[in-house]
Design an enzyme around this catalytic site. Structure first.
Site, mmCIF file in Angstrom:
data_model
loop_
_atom_site.group_PDB
_atom_site.id
_atom_site.type_symbol
_atom_site.label_atom_id
_atom_site.label_comp_id
_atom_site.label_asym_id
_atom_site.label_seq_id
_atom_site.Cartn_x
_atom_site.Cartn_y
_atom_site.Cartn_z
ATOM 1 N N ASP A 126 0.832 -1.199 0.000
ATOM 2 C CA ASP A 126 0.000 0.000 0.000
ATOM 3 C C ASP A 126 0.871 1.256 0.000
ATOM 4 O O ASP A 126 1.907 1.313 0.674
ATOM 5 C CB ASP A 126 -0.884 -0.007 1.253
ATOM 6 N N GLU B 16 1.369 -0.391 -4.963
ATOM 7 C CA GLU B 16 0.474 0.728 -5.252
ATOM 8 C C GLU B 16 1.355 1.959 -5.425
ATOM 9 O O GLU B 16 1.797 2.568 -4.456
ATOM 10 C CB GLU B 16 -0.530 0.946 -4.117
#
Length: 524
Positions: free
Chosen positions: A204, A254
């Site tokens: 993330d 990401e």
């Protein structure tokens, strides 16, 4: 505890995989309390196997106060009790593996929950403060002018006068990646999950971890950025890659970066394996824009030998059916607002064509849960919104809950077969999208996805070659085996020479031509 590789897989499975994103809280409720859980996922594994996916990516299932949908993690080695137990997660990983489905877990290295033991100790003035970014302010003002990704200042003041940094919500304090204990902890977490048989890790906010130690004010255009895409990140990911290579695991990052050359650096052979392609996700339903996005994506991945990834939607983004039914079909967080009209019939037609387009492209494809059912974005009542993006915007941003509404499984059951009364309300017509109803309808979105995923291997591993086509039409060949055509223009177009029509997102017209907003796969 690591699992052996299934016989039907190959070491580079991730290069062309179809990966299904599971947002556990909204997938399926196994115990009837209104919150999705691991028992619900385990019960639906046959559905996922029939869909034909290669892997499941689970958004965070760890212990969390849920101030940001689980991305505020309090304990990386335990499953949140609302979802189940660690033993149940291990069973899920093993059961999925028996069906030929791998598991990818989500790691959130930029920050933790304010309930994490480290931060709780830091608030008491312990040495753990060094693991975060605590600073004195400038009088009554924060230490610098950085802004939170969710709106407002990126700093919160404590009663003792010090401030701490959080690039997201105040309940998500940023970690200090200059401290060796932070690096050691995350390397141990990776090993913990690889030992339990996971095949990969989704990272993330992968470009945000490292901060300029001076914590200077942000100046537009100044390079390097004080907290985005700093060069020190690459040493972190090289150390992670060495761990993944021990277990045969993979990473997907990401990485939101407009600079394609800098984006590709994260995909060098000794760093991350893949990264999400947000340019394609954000692209409007426009032939020229889509072709440019596809060309740019393939070009930026080629020098580092990494496969592209293709995704239309995720747990943060307006659902494809709704977005493609709007006048502005692009996606931009800054443009999110209440009350934007959408033609769902048009959006559904385009979403069906986009599904075939994305599944025909070379590389891996991610499918967010419910996309295979054609679910639209839901307008959540104001008093039921939970997303911090809504509250941090002062109420102007509708937030992301509209794409997180619990799935409909059975048309004739309470709450469309999800389980107990869902944590987010389902619309009155939600049962019309139920999986059991779509499974027996050959013209449904679910049937389209099942067929396309089954047929997709015919494209092989060949490169993409564009074919001559009228304005507004995308036409390409993959290797020697299959063609894909997508018509985004008004006039129907003739199909090129072919031996078999494999899949069509909508019927051809009476003269056998491809209508507007329709895609087709052909055997060459």
């Amino acid at each position: 505890m690591a699992q052996p590789t299934p016989a039907r897989d190959h070491p580079d499975w991730w290069r062309d995989a179809v990966i299904y994103q599971v947002y556990v809280r909204s997938f399926a409720d196994g115990d009837g309390d209104g919150t999705g859980d691991l028992a619900g996922v385990r019960a639906r594994l046959p559905y996922l196997a029939e869909l034909g996916v290669d892997a499941l990516w689970f958004t965070p299932w760890y212990v969390s106060p849920m101030k940001d949908g689980g991305y505020d993690v309090a304990d990386y080695r335990a499953i949140d009790p609302a979802f189940g137990t660690l033993a149940e997660a291990e069973k899920l990983i093993a059961e999925a593996h028996e069906l030929g489905i791998r598991t990818i877990v989500d790691i959130v290295p930029n920050h933790v929950s304010d309930q994490h033991p480290w931060f709780r100790a830091a608030l008491k003035g312990g040495p753990e403060r060094e693991l975060f970014h605590f600073r004195a302010g400038r009088g009554d003002r924060p230490p610098n002018d950085w802004r939170s990704q969710f709106g407002g200042p990126a700093w919160t003041r404590l009663p003792d006068g010090d401030w701490y940094l959080h690039l997201f919500a105040p309940e998500q304090p940023d970690l200090n990646w200059a401290h060796p204990a932070v690096r050691r902890e995350h390397e141990d977490i990776l090993r913990f999950w690889f030992e339990r048989g996971v095949a990969g890790v989704r990272v993330d906010s992968a470009a945000l971890l490292v901060k300029d130690p001076r914590l200077p004010d942000f100046v537009e255009g100044r390079d390097p950025h004080p907290y985005v895409d700093r060069d020190e990140l690459h040493d972190i990911y090289r150390s992670w890659r060495a761990i993944a290579d021990e277990y045969g695991g993979i990473f997907v990052g990401e990485v939101w970066l407009p600079d394609t050359e800098r984006f590709a650096r994260y995909l060098r052979p000794d760093e991350l394996h893949t990264a999400f392609n947000f340019a394609f996700l954000s692209c409007p339903w426009d032939a020229r824009a889509l072709r440019t996005s596809i060309d740019d994506t393939l070009a930026e991945h080629a020098p580092v030998g990494a496969p592209a990834t293709w995704v239309l939607c995720n747990h943060d983004v307006t659902r494809t059916v709704t977005r493609y039914g709007r006048e502005d079909t692009a996606f931009d967080f800054a443009a999110k607002a209440f009350g934007i009209p959408a033609d769902l019939a048009l959006g559904t037609r385009r979403a069906r064509a986009a599904a075939l387009l994305s599944l025909a492209l070379p590389g891996a494809v991610y499918v967010y849960q419910g996309e295979e059912l054609g679910l639209p974005e839901v307008d959540i009542p104001l008093d039921r919104i939970e997303d911090p993006m809504h509250f941090r915007s002062g109420g102007t941003d509708p937030g992301r809950d509209g794409c997180r509404v619990p799935l409909p499984w059975a048309a004739g059951e309470p709450y469309a077969g999800f389980g107990g009364e869902p944590w987010l309300p389902q619309p009155a017509d939600w049962a019309s999208y139920a999986a059991d109803r779509q499974a027996v309808n050959p013209g449904s979105m679910l049937s389209l996805y099942r067929t396309a995923i089954r047929v997709r291997p015919l494209f092989g591993e060949g490169p993409l070659t564009w074919l001559p086509a009228p304005e507004g039409v995308l036409a390409f060949r993959r290797g020697e085996g299959a063609l894909c055509l997508v018509n985004l223009a008004d006039p129907p177009v003739d199909l090129p020479a072919h031996t078999e029509l494999l899949v069509s997102s909508a019927p051809l017209d009476t003269e056998g031509r491809l209508p507007k907003d329709t895609a087709v796969w052909l055997r060459a």
